[in-house]
Scaffold this motif. Sequence first.
Motif, PDB file in Angstrom:
ATOM      1  N   GLU A 430      14.384 -71.652  29.449  1.00 53.60           N
ATOM      2  CA  GLU A 430      15.529 -72.497  29.785  1.00 53.60           C
ATOM      3  C   GLU A 430      15.517 -73.823  29.055  1.00 53.60           C
ATOM      4  N   SER A 431      14.360 -74.274  28.580  1.00 56.70           N
ATOM      5  CA  SER A 431      14.288 -75.562  27.900  1.00 56.70           C
ATOM      6  C   SER A 431      14.554 -75.439  26.410  1.00 56.70           C
ATOM      7  N   GLY A 432      14.630 -74.213  25.898  1.00 55.16           N
ATOM      8  CA  GLY A 432      14.833 -74.018  24.468  1.00 55.16           C
ATOM      9  C   GLY A 432      13.536 -74.181  23.702  1.00 55.16           C
ATOM     10  N   GLY A 433      13.423 -73.471  22.589  1.00 53.03           N
ATOM     11  CA  GLY A 433      12.208 -73.563  21.797  1.00 53.03           C
ATOM     12  C   GLY A 433      11.066 -72.782  22.416  1.00 53.03           C
ATOM     13  N   ALA A 434       9.927 -72.841  21.769  1.00 58.48           N
ATOM     14  CA  ALA A 434       8.746 -72.105  22.223  1.00 58.48           C
ATOM     15  C   ALA A 434       7.945 -72.990  23.167  1.00 58.48           C
ATOM     16  N   ARG A 435       8.324 -73.001  24.434  1.00 56.44           N
ATOM     17  CA  ARG A 435       7.646 -73.774  25.451  1.00 56.44           C
ATOM     18  C   ARG A 435       7.097 -72.828  26.513  1.00 56.44           C
ATOM     19  N   PHE A 436       6.023 -73.254  27.181  1.00 53.74           N
ATOM     20  CA  PHE A 436       5.335 -72.386  28.123  1.00 53.74           C
ATOM     21  C   PHE A 436       4.890 -73.200  29.327  1.00 53.74           C
ATOM     22  N   ARG A 437       4.524 -72.467  30.394  1.00 51.85           N
ATOM     23  CA  ARG A 437       3.951 -73.115  31.571  1.00 51.85           C
ATOM     24  C   ARG A 437       2.957 -72.171  32.240  1.00 51.85           C
ATOM     25  N   VAL A 438       1.950 -72.754  32.858  1.00 51.15           N
ATOM     26  CA  VAL A 438       0.989 -71.975  33.639  1.00 51.15           C
ATOM     27  C   VAL A 438       1.610 -71.678  34.995  1.00 51.15           C
ATOM     28  N   LEU A 439       1.475 -70.447  35.458  1.00 58.62           N
ATOM     29  CA  LEU A 439       2.009 -70.103  36.766  1.00 58.62           C
ATOM     30  C   LEU A 439       1.336 -70.933  37.849  1.00 58.62           C
ATOM     31  N   GLY A 440       2.146 -71.431  38.797  1.00 54.28           N
ATOM     32  CA  GLY A 440       1.605 -72.221  39.888  1.00 54.28           C
ATOM     33  C   GLY A 440       0.602 -71.449  40.728  1.00 54.28           C
ATOM     34  N   LEU A 441       0.836 -70.153  40.922  1.00 48.16           N
ATOM     35  CA  LEU A 441      -0.121 -69.339  41.666  1.00 48.16           C
ATOM     36  C   LEU A 441      -1.461 -69.269  40.956  1.00 48.16           C
ATOM     37  N   VAL A 442      -1.420 -69.236  39.628  1.00 48.09           N
ATOM     38  CA  VAL A 442      -2.655 -69.209  38.853  1.00 48.09           C
ATOM     39  C   VAL A 442      -3.389 -70.530  39.001  1.00 48.09           C
ATOM     40  N   ARG A 443      -2.658 -71.640  38.934  1.00 46.49           N
ATOM     41  CA  ARG A 443      -3.280 -72.960  39.142  1.00 46.49           C
ATOM     42  C   ARG A 443      -3.913 -73.047  40.531  1.00 46.49           C
ATOM     43  N   ALA A 444      -3.201 -72.515  41.535  1.00 41.97           N
ATOM     44  CA  ALA A 444      -3.705 -72.612  42.908  1.00 41.97           C
ATOM     45  C   ALA A 444      -4.951 -71.768  43.111  1.00 41.97           C
ATOM     46  N   ALA A 445      -5.025 -70.620  42.411  1.00 49.77           N
ATOM     47  CA  ALA A 445      -6.162 -69.731  42.587  1.00 49.77           C
ATOM     48  C   ALA A 445      -7.352 -70.124  41.710  1.00 49.77           C
ATOM     49  N   ALA A 446      -7.082 -70.729  40.559  1.00 44.73           N
ATOM     50  CA  ALA A 446      -8.145 -71.008  39.586  1.00 44.73           C
ATOM     51  C   ALA A 446      -9.252 -71.906  40.135  1.00 44.73           C
ATOM     52  N   PRO A 447      -8.978 -72.977  40.886  1.00 46.67           N
ATOM     53  CA  PRO A 447     -10.076 -73.845  41.361  1.00 46.67           C
ATOM     54  C   PRO A 447     -11.080 -73.109  42.245  1.00 46.67           C
ATOM     55  N   ARG A 448     -10.649 -71.960  42.823  1.00 47.51           N
ATOM     56  CA  ARG A 448     -11.552 -71.236  43.706  1.00 47.51           C
ATOM     57  C   ARG A 448     -12.314 -70.135  42.964  1.00 47.51           C
ATOM     58  N   ALA A 449     -12.161 -70.086  41.646  1.00 51.96           N
ATOM     59  CA  ALA A 449     -12.861 -69.053  40.882  1.00 51.96           C
ATOM     60  C   ALA A 449     -14.366 -69.251  41.013  1.00 51.96           C
ATOM     61  N   PRO A 450     -15.096 -68.162  41.108  1.00 49.79           N
ATOM     62  CA  PRO A 450     -16.557 -68.287  41.231  1.00 49.79           C
ATOM     63  C   PRO A 450     -17.177 -68.830  39.976  1.00 49.79           C
ATOM     64  N   GLN A 451     -18.287 -69.510  40.132  1.00 50.15           N
ATOM     65  CA  GLN A 451     -18.998 -70.043  38.977  1.00 50.15           C
ATOM     66  C   GLN A 451     -19.600 -68.911  38.155  1.00 50.15           C
ATOM     67  N   ARG A 452     -19.429 -68.972  36.851  1.00 55.31           N
ATOM     68  CA  ARG A 452     -19.959 -67.940  35.981  1.00 55.31           C
ATOM     69  C   ARG A 452     -21.203 -68.447  35.282  1.00 55.31           C
ATOM     70  N   ALA A 453     -22.141 -67.554  35.078  1.00 51.38           N
ATOM     71  CA  ALA A 453     -23.382 -67.928  34.413  1.00 51.38           C
ATOM     72  C   ALA A 453     -23.114 -68.289  32.980  1.00 51.38           C
TER      73      ALA A 453
END
Length: 453
Positions: A430-453
């Motif tokens: 909707e903004s025109g051009g090659a623009r992107f955004r991270v899904l809000g659900l992904v942002r909300a879930a990402a902080p709870r991701a388990p720590q990886r070795a």
Amino acid sequence: MNAHVNTDTTSRVGALIRAHRLRIGLTQRELADLSTISVRAIRDLEHGKARRPRPDTVRLMADALRLGPRARAALEAAAQQGRAGGQGWALPPAPPTALHAMPGRDAETAVLERELGAGGERLVNLVGLGGVGKTRVALEVAERLHRAGVPVLWHAFPDATADYLACGEAELTERVTGAVAWLYGGAATAAEAADAADAGAAGTLPGLSEVIGEQRVLLVLDGAPAATPRFDRLTALLRACPGLRLLVTSEQPWETPGERIFLLPPLEVPARGAAPEAVAAAPAVRVFLAHVRRVRPEFTVGPAELERAAALCRRLDGHPGALAAAASWLVVCDLATLCHSLDADPVALLDHLGGGAGADGFRAALHRRTDRLSPGARELMDALCATEPEGDEAEFGLTEVAALTGRGLPESGRMLRELLIGGMVRAAHESGGARFRVLGLVRAAAPRAPQRA
């Protein structure tokens, strides 16, 4: 689905083989020994279970039967007629019946229908996050092509969500299942494996190719796993069935030559400040309100409720599965309370009252997808989620990605493509051009991701 065999054409090759065999007094075993074709293959041909012998099979059979030029030509013509005609269905096999309407996907459905119907693409992989509506789009495409007279064969993998009424004739369903097992490396059936061993071959085309012939057929593989089928067998099937088209739904592409990757993003959401009529017409809002009315038929949409619905759809990125989960909560709360709860933790509300994958399932699925990313794409995802957005619709472009990672445009573009295909980032058209955004659900879930070795 009912598949009626046209025996006048498809069993003629078997009748000719049997007549010539009896004429010279051979048993099926003796003919098998002379031709190096398995007894079971000869039996299936004579009984009409196999109707599309390959040219080398016909040649070996003709040699063993000591056919003259005229009889050999007649056998080859019968085999060719079977290959061209395939099963000869009186009624084309139909896809499963969808249980719910599908608003907001007209553009995607029209493109897929055109590409698969006109023959421009032979392998289309419909890729997107779980719950984004891949199966429902595939059902609509299959139904449209079926109405145009195209036979549709449907195979659902074990993890696919079957939100439809399945149908299917048992023998044909078994052939499709066997063909899928064969594509992924195993023999279609134990009997086929025995036949291949008898013939001294590494493998054979599945019985499905005998059914399809050269006619136009759509085969839908719904909920395909992360594993990729064997490319040599996929190519062999497509070559043996020139009218076959494959529509695959999966969470990630096969990345195989000739594959058309079709990304299915969440539904479009209304822009902030949009006019009420534009909000009501937005696909995400229409889907959400349809789910609300299934839960609360008396629900009326005034100006305040419409704006809350728009805010909720933006908060959930227009993700159809998340919208259905949120609507189910209106059994125990009102829309204002639901919107307030979403601001605290939108992922938690995916553990909705109707059951389903739930919040833990969504987070687990997201972590699995993240683990499949390349190190660079995973680093980019972490950096994007760590950046505080200006509101829940912050946009970025390729140059911002390059600045964030400190890498060149080509490498940044490859990493961004991975995130797009993974469904964690969507284009902001909707903004025109090659623009992107991270899904809000992904942002909300990402902080709870388990720590990886």
